[in-house]
Design a protein around this motif. Structure first.
Motif, PDB file in Angstrom:
ATOM      1  N   SER A   1      -0.327   9.398   2.488  1.00 32.07           N
ATOM      2  CA  SER A   1       1.196   9.931   2.211  1.00 32.07           C
ATOM      3  C   SER A   1       1.936   8.450   2.250  1.00 32.07           C
ATOM      4  O   SER A   1       3.225   8.487   1.739  1.00 32.07           O
ATOM      5  N   HIS A   2       1.638   7.512   3.153  1.00 34.61           N
ATOM      6  CA  HIS A   2       2.511   6.542   3.148  1.00 34.61           C
ATOM      7  C   HIS A   2       2.146   5.347   2.120  1.00 34.61           C
ATOM      8  O   HIS A   2       2.716   4.120   2.231  1.00 34.61           O
ATOM      9  N   PHE A   3       1.320   5.445   1.472  1.00 35.79           N
ATOM     10  CA  PHE A   3       0.735   4.379   0.536  1.00 35.79           C
ATOM     11  C   PHE A   3       2.041   4.436  -0.691  1.00 35.79           C
ATOM     12  O   PHE A   3       2.465   5.382  -1.069  1.00 35.79           O
ATOM     13  N   GLY A   4       2.061   3.212  -1.065  1.00 36.27           N
ATOM     14  CA  GLY A   4       2.960   3.011  -2.089  1.00 36.27           C
ATOM     15  C   GLY A   4       2.715   3.298  -3.409  1.00 36.27           C
ATOM     16  O   GLY A   4       1.247   3.214  -3.669  1.00 36.27           O
ATOM     17  N   GLU A   5       3.377   3.556  -4.598  1.00 34.03           N
ATOM     18  CA  GLU A   5       3.081   4.087  -5.779  1.00 34.03           C
ATOM     19  C   GLU A   5       2.224   2.992  -6.494  1.00 34.03           C
ATOM     20  O   GLU A   5       2.318   1.904  -6.181  1.00 34.03           O
ATOM     21  N   ALA A   6       1.341   3.433  -7.345  1.00 36.75           N
ATOM     22  CA  ALA A   6       0.769   2.250  -8.223  1.00 36.75           C
ATOM     23  C   ALA A   6       1.650   1.551  -9.022  1.00 36.75           C
ATOM     24  O   ALA A   6       2.517   2.324  -9.933  1.00 36.75           O
ATOM     25  N   GLU A   7       1.328   0.320  -9.395  1.00 35.11           N
ATOM     26  CA  GLU A   7       2.178  -0.231 -10.280  1.00 35.11           C
ATOM     27  C   GLU A   7       1.769  -0.187 -11.705  1.00 35.11           C
ATOM     28  O   GLU A   7       0.670   0.654 -12.086  1.00 35.11           O
TER      29      GLU A   7
END
Length: 424
Positions: A360-366
């Motif tokens: 849940s704390h992961f950044g969104e994919a580029e």
């Protein structure tokens, strides 16, 4: 005890050298194989005459746990508790002689080494075998495992899955060439998102989705693994509604126990999952899935889709996935809804979205920079196409196919080729 049942026990006792043992208890179980056939198993626990009293309900060392097919007497499993084989050792192979192990397996299974099974792995005091047809793997496959104690005496034997015979094979040479399989492989190349633990963000990766391709390249056969998947009916229905429902979803206890009574075994009643879903059941299940979503996920209008229905231990299981598939997630998160088959009412569900909590704390994919065409061309050199005999339910035979697979992917931002199993 019936004479029929006593004869079964007497035969097992003699065949496995358990003359110095007594049958402590037994149970009956039912399962369905990949060919939609019902299998009844009887599981026996044989205590040796000199065994000590077990503690906390556990079987004492030396207990022989034996599972056999009740109607064919085929042995499915032998386990000696704590690695202590207390039976007549002369009836079992020794780990020191591989040829004796193979001969014993042939004798106890009726299979032929080299034609129906091959060595898959060898370790100290362990051997694993897999089903094959003249050195070519089969799918669904079968597996045999044997283990020995430090004295080289067998302590475990198990056989699971399918081992086709010659009558089940449509023989033909492998004929897939690059001009036939590469266009299919290109369609199997998808943009996925993988969780990058080190960077704490999602990464866009091009990867190949495994699939079987028939030898004439005319069609693909999906790799639907797991119990119940042979009854899978694919659907692609976005779940949308005009208004949510008010109320509370009542969850019920689920009984997946395969244990049955001897009366059921004797009657040889078909497993409920062998009775295919009817059109009416499919329609009613689709309606029930929509009702469930309106009730339990009222804010998910149009955000989910029904991807399939299949049978699971007497229940109808529905797979519900995100409707948005521009970014396919490598974790394949879904909701599994269980519907009672007799009432066609949803009774329980499992939401795998909870697995996402760890990310849940992961950044969104580029945003992807590498084009699909370029990524596929990079993966071509890593593409594996191997012959496999695959069971085709339409023909009721194992047919020659090519298994399209790739262990690598392409980072959609940097263009770097990465090994997929290192992404998790």
């Amino acid at each position: 005890m019936s004479e029929e049942l006593q004869n079964v026990f007497d035969t097992v006792q003699e065949k496995l050298g358990l003359t110095n043992h007594k049958l402590e208890r037994h149970h009956f179980f039912r399962e369905k194989n990949h060919f939609n056939e019902t299998i009844y198993l009887v599981s026996m626990e044989w205590f040796s005459d000199d065994s000590e009293e077990a503690e906390n309900g556990y079987n004492p060392a030396g207990t022989a746990v034996v599972d056999i097919n009740f109607h064919t007497s085929a042995i499915r499993r032998i386990v000696f508790v704590n690695g202590a084989n207390s039976a007549d050792h002369t009836l079992y192979p020794n780990a020191a002689t591989k040829e004796d192990v193979i001969d014993w397996i042939e004798d106890i299974t009726g299979l032929t080494f080299g034609r129906q099974f091959l060595i898959a792995e060898e370790q100290d005091y362990k051997m694993a075998f897999r089903a094959a047809v003249d050195n070519i793997p089969v799918s669904p496959s079968g597996f045999i495992n044997v283990e020995f104690n430090d004295d080289g005496v067998l302590t475990l034997f198990s056989i699971d899955g399918e081992f086709p015979n010659e009558a089940q094979i449509e023989w033909e040479p492998f004929a897939l060439t690059p001009d036939k399989y590469e266009p299919v492989a290109k369609k199997q190349c998808h943009l996925l998102t993988f969780p990058d633990q080190e960077a704490k963000k999602w990464k866009p990766i091009y990867g190949m989705e495994e699939v079987f391709l028939t030898n004439d390249a005319a069609r693909t056969i999906p790799m639907t693994l797991g119990d119940g998947r042979s009854s899978f009916i694919a659907r692609d229905k976005v779940l949308a509604w005009e208004a949510p429902l008010e109320g509370r979803f009542e969850q019920k206890e689920i009984d997946f126990s395969p244990e049955v009574t001897f009366e059921t075994v004797r009657a040889n009643q078909p497993h409920p999952d062998t009775l295919s879903l009817t059109e009416d059941e499919v329609t009613a299940s689709e309606d029930e899935v929509l009702r469930f979503m309106r009730l339990v996920y009222p804010n998910e209008n149009g955000k989910r889709r029904l991807t399939g229905l299949y049978l699971k231990d007497g229940y109808i299981a529905a797979e519900i996935k995100p409707a948005q598939d521009e970014w396919k997630n490598a974790l394949d998160i879904k909701i599994k809804l269980l519907i009672e088959r007799d009432t066609l009412t949803a009774v329980n569900y499992f939401d795998q979205d909870r697995l996402f909590e760890a990310f849940s704390h992961f950044g969104e994919a580029e945003e992807a920079v590498v084009a699909h065409e370029d990524a596929f061309n990079k993966l071509l050199g890593y593409l594996k196409v191997e012959p496999v005999y695959v069971y085709d339910s339409k023909r009721g035979k194992y047919i020659m196919c090519g298994k399209l697979d790739c262990d690598y992917g392409v980072n959609a931002v940097t263009g770097e080729v990465v090994k997929l199993n290192e992404m998790f």
